[in-house]
Design an enzyme around this catalytic site. Sequence first.
Site, mmCIF file in Angstrom:
data_model
loop_
_atom_site.group_PDB
_atom_site.id
_atom_site.type_symbol
_atom_site.label_atom_id
_atom_site.label_comp_id
_atom_site.label_asym_id
_atom_site.label_seq_id
_atom_site.Cartn_x
_atom_site.Cartn_y
_atom_site.Cartn_z
ATOM 1 N N HIS A 190 -57.096 -4.286 -61.683
ATOM 2 C CA HIS A 190 -57.866 -3.746 -62.810
ATOM 3 C C HIS A 190 -57.371 -2.393 -63.290
ATOM 4 O O HIS A 190 -57.506 -2.065 -64.470
ATOM 5 C CB HIS A 190 -59.365 -3.742 -62.481
ATOM 6 C CG HIS A 190 -59.962 -5.109 -62.644
ATOM 7 N ND1 HIS A 190 -60.235 -5.925 -61.590
ATOM 8 C CD2 HIS A 190 -60.263 -5.808 -63.772
ATOM 9 C CE1 HIS A 190 -60.707 -7.080 -62.045
ATOM 10 N NE2 HIS A 190 -60.741 -7.033 -63.368
ATOM 11 N N ARG A 297 -65.647 -6.023 -70.822
ATOM 12 C CA ARG A 297 -65.877 -5.895 -69.368
ATOM 13 C C ARG A 297 -66.945 -4.833 -69.126
ATOM 14 O O ARG A 297 -66.642 -3.666 -68.894
ATOM 15 C CB ARG A 297 -64.580 -5.504 -68.663
ATOM 16 C CG ARG A 297 -63.487 -6.569 -68.660
ATOM 17 C CD ARG A 297 -62.290 -6.085 -67.862
ATOM 18 N NE ARG A 297 -61.359 -7.147 -67.532
ATOM 19 C CZ ARG A 297 -60.225 -7.380 -68.191
ATOM 20 N NH1 ARG A 297 -59.881 -6.626 -69.210
ATOM 21 N NH2 ARG A 297 -59.429 -8.351 -67.812
ATOM 22 N N ARG A 333 -69.403 -9.846 -71.608
ATOM 23 C CA ARG A 333 -69.404 -10.483 -70.288
ATOM 24 C C ARG A 333 -70.389 -9.744 -69.399
ATOM 25 O O ARG A 333 -70.379 -8.520 -69.336
ATOM 26 C CB ARG A 333 -68.012 -10.418 -69.664
ATOM 27 C CG ARG A 333 -68.016 -10.950 -68.244
ATOM 28 C CD ARG A 333 -66.654 -11.011 -67.650
ATOM 29 N NE ARG A 333 -66.202 -9.713 -67.179
ATOM 30 C CZ ARG A 333 -65.013 -9.518 -66.611
ATOM 31 N NH1 ARG A 333 -64.172 -10.524 -66.504
ATOM 32 N NH2 ARG A 333 -64.663 -8.328 -66.189
ATOM 33 N N ASN A 455 -56.370 -14.449 -64.681
ATOM 34 C CA ASN A 455 -56.085 -13.473 -63.614
ATOM 35 C C ASN A 455 -56.695 -13.947 -62.304
ATOM 36 O O ASN A 455 -56.044 -13.973 -61.266
ATOM 37 C CB ASN A 455 -56.668 -12.099 -63.962
ATOM 38 C CG ASN A 455 -56.169 -11.594 -65.286
ATOM 39 O OD1 ASN A 455 -55.135 -12.048 -65.766
ATOM 40 N ND2 ASN A 455 -56.891 -10.669 -65.895
ATOM 41 N N ASP A 456 -57.967 -14.321 -62.375
ATOM 42 C CA ASP A 456 -58.624 -14.808 -61.161
ATOM 43 C C ASP A 456 -58.264 -16.259 -60.870
ATOM 44 O O ASP A 456 -58.118 -16.636 -59.717
ATOM 45 C CB ASP A 456 -60.149 -14.665 -61.295
ATOM 46 C CG ASP A 456 -60.594 -13.262 -60.950
ATOM 47 O OD1 ASP A 456 -60.084 -12.715 -59.956
ATOM 48 O OD2 ASP A 456 -61.425 -12.688 -61.682
ATOM 49 N N ARG A 466 -54.652 -10.775 -56.208
ATOM 50 C CA ARG A 466 -54.040 -10.326 -57.463
ATOM 51 C C ARG A 466 -53.618 -8.858 -57.441
ATOM 52 O O ARG A 466 -52.814 -8.432 -58.248
ATOM 53 C CB ARG A 466 -55.008 -10.573 -58.642
ATOM 54 C CG ARG A 466 -56.289 -9.822 -58.524
ATOM 55 C CD ARG A 466 -57.329 -10.295 -59.518
ATOM 56 N NE ARG A 466 -57.309 -9.549 -60.751
ATOM 57 C CZ ARG A 466 -58.190 -9.690 -61.731
ATOM 58 N NH1 ARG A 466 -59.160 -10.593 -61.622
ATOM 59 N NH2 ARG A 466 -58.117 -8.968 -62.813
ATOM 60 N N CYS A 503 -58.477 -15.418 -71.800
ATOM 61 C CA CYS A 503 -58.614 -13.959 -71.830
ATOM 62 C C CYS A 503 -57.944 -13.262 -70.661
ATOM 63 O O CYS A 503 -58.074 -12.052 -70.497
ATOM 64 C CB CYS A 503 -60.083 -13.547 -71.930
ATOM 65 S SG CYS A 503 -61.040 -14.010 -70.479
HETATM 66 C C1 PEP Z 1 -59.614 -12.907 -65.453
HETATM 67 O O1 PEP Z 1 -59.959 -13.052 -64.282
HETATM 68 O O2 PEP Z 1 -58.631 -13.501 -65.959
HETATM 69 C C2 PEP Z 1 -60.353 -11.987 -66.335
HETATM 70 C C3 PEP Z 1 -60.047 -11.886 -67.606
HETATM 71 O O3 PEP Z 1 -61.317 -11.205 -65.775
HETATM 72 P P1 PEP Z 1 -60.988 -9.883 -64.948
HETATM 73 O O4 PEP Z 1 -59.531 -9.556 -65.136
HETATM 74 O O5 PEP Z 1 -61.869 -8.802 -65.455
HETATM 75 O O6 PEP Z 1 -61.302 -10.279 -63.540
HETATM 76 MG MG MG Z 2 -61.889 -12.321 -63.641
#
Ligand code: PEP
Ligand code: MG
Length: 578
Positions: A190, A297, A333, A455-456, A466, A503
Amino acid sequence: MEIKKGIAVSPGISIAKSMVIDSEDYRIPYRAIEPGQRTNEIRRLRKAFSDAIDELTQLEETHKNKGSQIKDIFAVHQRFLHDRSLQKKIADTIRTELVTAEYAISNTFREIASHFADEKDAYISERAADIYDIARRVLKQLLGKKREEIGQLKEEVIIVARELSPIQTASFDKKFVKGITSDAGGRTSHAAIVARSLGIPAVVALEDFSTIVNEDDSVIVDGNRGIVIVNPDEKTIREYQEYREDFNQLGHKLNTLREKPAVTRDGANITLLGNIEFPGEAQTVLEKGGDGIGLYRTEFLYLNKTTEPTEEEHYEAYSQTIKAMQNKPVVIRTLDLGADKYTQSKRFVREPNPFLGLRSIRFCLQNIMMFKTQLRAILRASVLGNVKIMFPLITNQQELMQAKMILHDVMEDLSEEHIDYNRNMPVGIMVETPSAALTAFSLAKEVSFFSIGTNDLTQYTLAVDRSNELVSTLYSTADPAVLRLIRTVVQDAHKAQIDLSICGEVASEPEYIMLLLGMGVRTFSLASPMIPEIKQIIRSVTMTDCNKVARKILSMNSERHITSYLRNAARKILPEAF
Ligand code: PEP
Ligand code: MG
């Protein structure tokens, strides 16, 4: 001159003096000083001890009616802090070894703690933890001052750190912080995401870079190629100044696309939305030509506060964002706290596996009052524009139904109180766990839209943290397993005729755009500084070519082959980006 390669996480080139920051830990890396800095470092050491004594005395005063055990702990801390021979030993280390006060303190305390830890007597060996506490108390005085300095910068710097939290990164003043380097982290940690949102060039996963750099060294950050250079020679500086000039010109050229639509050469209309962490970023989304906000976020509202935000504070942040977007969509979100995003009060409650722990929607469902406070604020703000709500980290239908039920309860409360809200506010989820992707067909019946959080999704599909640089080479959304899950989700959303966006960070990576278009994605939400470049790619391709790329990729079994195929295909379209 020393060159290091890491992971490029935020594009751009910067050249400036370094500002080295440490975390509030007793393990401070080795840092050398010049002989002329000795007196100043010893002065800092003495001041840190006397400030720590003052702080402790105040604490004792507030706890004076507590039990004798607490008094004993305070007494041990006071004895150490008043120990002249200890301060002398640390000062001698600074003098003879030419190191910073921070390093000398942490090293000396570590030595003492290890003597305690080696003792056979359990009572004595357990005192090692107290020694570390005392070290932390003194170091906090020095590092806290540094944080204040960062808040009041007067000249341009490159921040050099071992590790950065998302909130530390978010607090950097873009006007003065020109580049960021960190030894730890990955492309989708992040802190990296925040650097990209702010448009500050950044490179992470640099191993021991922060221990090589001294305060005020000259540093180049090449956020395009993931390279950092400390104390570059004249020739290298000149080359990088030219490269920076060319890169900035490309940026200006791309910014002229602002008013142009994101449409492929054969006429497919694509929607480009921005990801934001703070209301102030809404303006950047508009400046970069975004069609709305696809991911807000909201947990960042919590991260820099010691107390929970009130409903009014939530409402204020949302209404500011929604009004700035002038009726363009805003996807809010709900809180995604936990894992690497802790509130100040939860900062020290560490879980064994935080990414698999009490995170995100799970945290909200166990803290219903806090969740309801946010839902009330979102619902109240929903009448101010085009607002949608999105639940993160859904893993099963039951969780979604619970979240929707609580939303319903809050709606009823507002109705009873005659407070206005949009009864038809679209409700969506992030698809970012393999379980949600594999059951997308049934989840789709319960929501108006999906947003794929790659990402997750990548982290959980491949079982690769990650934000851990040690396994960063294993973390890739181009892995066939992840791509198959993305395809399933896109197909299920289309079958159910619900909206779908993507996203995660791949939405801002030029290599992935043709593939995602070919897989049927028509809405991308990304860090707004990247919108012009992605628009340029979209305007340079045809859907026919994208479909071919997707067909080819989905028949491939090796992540390495997929990555190089995607890179070559994108390089042909926009060579300047590579
Ligand atoms: C993701 O997980 O792809 C996402 C957009 O949420 P974050 O990066 O805030 O976990
Ligand atoms: Mg995420």
